[in-house]
Design a protein around this motif. Structure first.
Motif, PDB file in Angstrom:
ATOM      1  N   VAL A  40      45.779  49.303  23.625  1.00  0.00           N
ATOM      2  CA  VAL A  40      47.018  48.633  23.244  1.00  0.00           C
ATOM      3  C   VAL A  40      46.959  47.176  23.673  1.00  0.00           C
ATOM      4  O   VAL A  40      46.652  46.886  24.841  1.00  0.00           O
ATOM      5  CB  VAL A  40      48.226  49.320  23.932  1.00  0.00           C
ATOM      6  N   LEU A  41      47.250  46.267  22.750  1.00  0.00           N
ATOM      7  CA  LEU A  41      47.336  44.857  23.098  1.00  0.00           C
ATOM      8  C   LEU A  41      48.673  44.630  23.798  1.00  0.00           C
ATOM      9  O   LEU A  41      49.713  45.088  23.316  1.00  0.00           O
ATOM     10  CB  LEU A  41      47.258  43.991  21.844  1.00  0.00           C
ATOM     11  N   THR A  42      48.652  43.931  24.936  1.00  0.00           N
ATOM     12  CA  THR A  42      49.904  43.663  25.630  1.00  0.00           C
ATOM     13  C   THR A  42      50.325  42.202  25.496  1.00  0.00           C
ATOM     14  O   THR A  42      51.505  41.905  25.420  1.00  0.00           O
ATOM     15  CB  THR A  42      49.814  44.060  27.114  1.00  0.00           C
ATOM     16  N   SER A  43      49.370  41.281  25.458  1.00  0.00           N
ATOM     17  CA  SER A  43      49.644  39.871  25.200  1.00  0.00           C
ATOM     18  C   SER A  43      48.311  39.139  25.059  1.00  0.00           C
ATOM     19  O   SER A  43      47.262  39.674  25.392  1.00  0.00           O
ATOM     20  CB  SER A  43      50.489  39.245  26.318  1.00  0.00           C
ATOM     21  N   TRP A  44      48.385  37.901  24.601  1.00  0.00           N
ATOM     22  CA  TRP A  44      47.185  37.080  24.499  1.00  0.00           C
ATOM     23  C   TRP A  44      47.621  35.643  24.353  1.00  0.00           C
ATOM     24  O   TRP A  44      48.744  35.356  23.947  1.00  0.00           O
ATOM     25  CB  TRP A  44      46.283  37.491  23.325  1.00  0.00           C
ATOM     26  N   GLY A  45      46.724  34.746  24.687  1.00  0.00           N
ATOM     27  CA  GLY A  45      47.053  33.344  24.507  1.00  0.00           C
ATOM     28  C   GLY A  45      46.212  32.402  25.329  1.00  0.00           C
ATOM     29  O   GLY A  45      45.341  32.787  26.096  1.00  0.00           O
ATOM     30  N   TYR A  46      46.540  31.139  25.129  1.00  0.00           N
ATOM     31  CA  TYR A  46      45.850  30.006  25.743  1.00  0.00           C
ATOM     32  C   TYR A  46      46.486  29.703  27.089  1.00  0.00           C
ATOM     33  O   TYR A  46      47.702  29.773  27.243  1.00  0.00           O
ATOM     34  CB  TYR A  46      45.996  28.809  24.796  1.00  0.00           C
TER      35      TYR A  46
END
Length: 176
Positions: A6-12
């Motif tokens: 499960v993806l929970t968050s992502w980013g720079y």
């Protein structure tokens, strides 16, 4: 129930000039077990994680990396790495999750893009998911195949997949 990624968050993330560290693009995810424990050897899926980021509206690949390794982290904001248990294995019990971080190497960003802009929507101020990039994370581990074989009563040498895949958003996912 089968195990899930499960993806929970992502980013720079940019620590700025006064903090240690470098800019990075991180995907935070979780592996959740099914009806019984899932045991994964450390290091987790060494060299067997892929990360792809596709732009919206047919813009194509913005970043793509193969051969990555997931890092098991605690639940803190910056994801402090968890020490490998003495057994050399991480256990995910039913109802629990194993938190992971996957770092996108700067070299995986396609020409014309940067770590900062690969996740930008088009238009930027949209609230429509179809205007935003699609992130796909694939986690490959022989323990997944063995888990599925035990669930189905099949042989672990059979055609069962050893992959868990998470997609940030999929057009017509309900029709799959």
């Amino acid at each position: 129930m089968a195990p899930r990624l499960v993806l929970t968050s992502w980013g720079y993330y940019d620590p700025g000039p006064k903090a240690p560290g470098e800019t990075r693009f991180t995907v935070h995810a979780a592996i959740r077990a099914g009806d019984r424990p899932l045991v994964l050897d450390a290091p987790l899926a060494k060299g067997q994680v892929t990360l792809d980021l596709h732009g919206p509206h047919g813009q194509g690949v913005r970043a793509s990396a193969r051969g990555l390794t997931a890092t098991v982290v605690d639940s803190g904001f910056k994801g402090k790495p968890v020490e490998v248990p003495a057994s050399g294995r991480f256990r995910v019990d039913p109802g629990k999750e194993l938190l992971l971080d996957v770092e996108l190497p700067t070299g995986a960003v396609c020409p014309g893009h940067s770590l900062l802009d690969i996740n930008r929507c088009s238009p930027e101020d949209t609230n429509d998911a179809t205007d935003c990039p699609v992130l796909t994370l694939t986690f490959t581990d022989p323990a997944i195949r063995a888990y599925r074989a035990e669930m189905t009563g099949d042989s672990a040498d059979g055609p069962l997949s050893d992959r868990l895949v998470a997609v940030s958003w999929e057009l017509r996912a309900s029709q799959v």
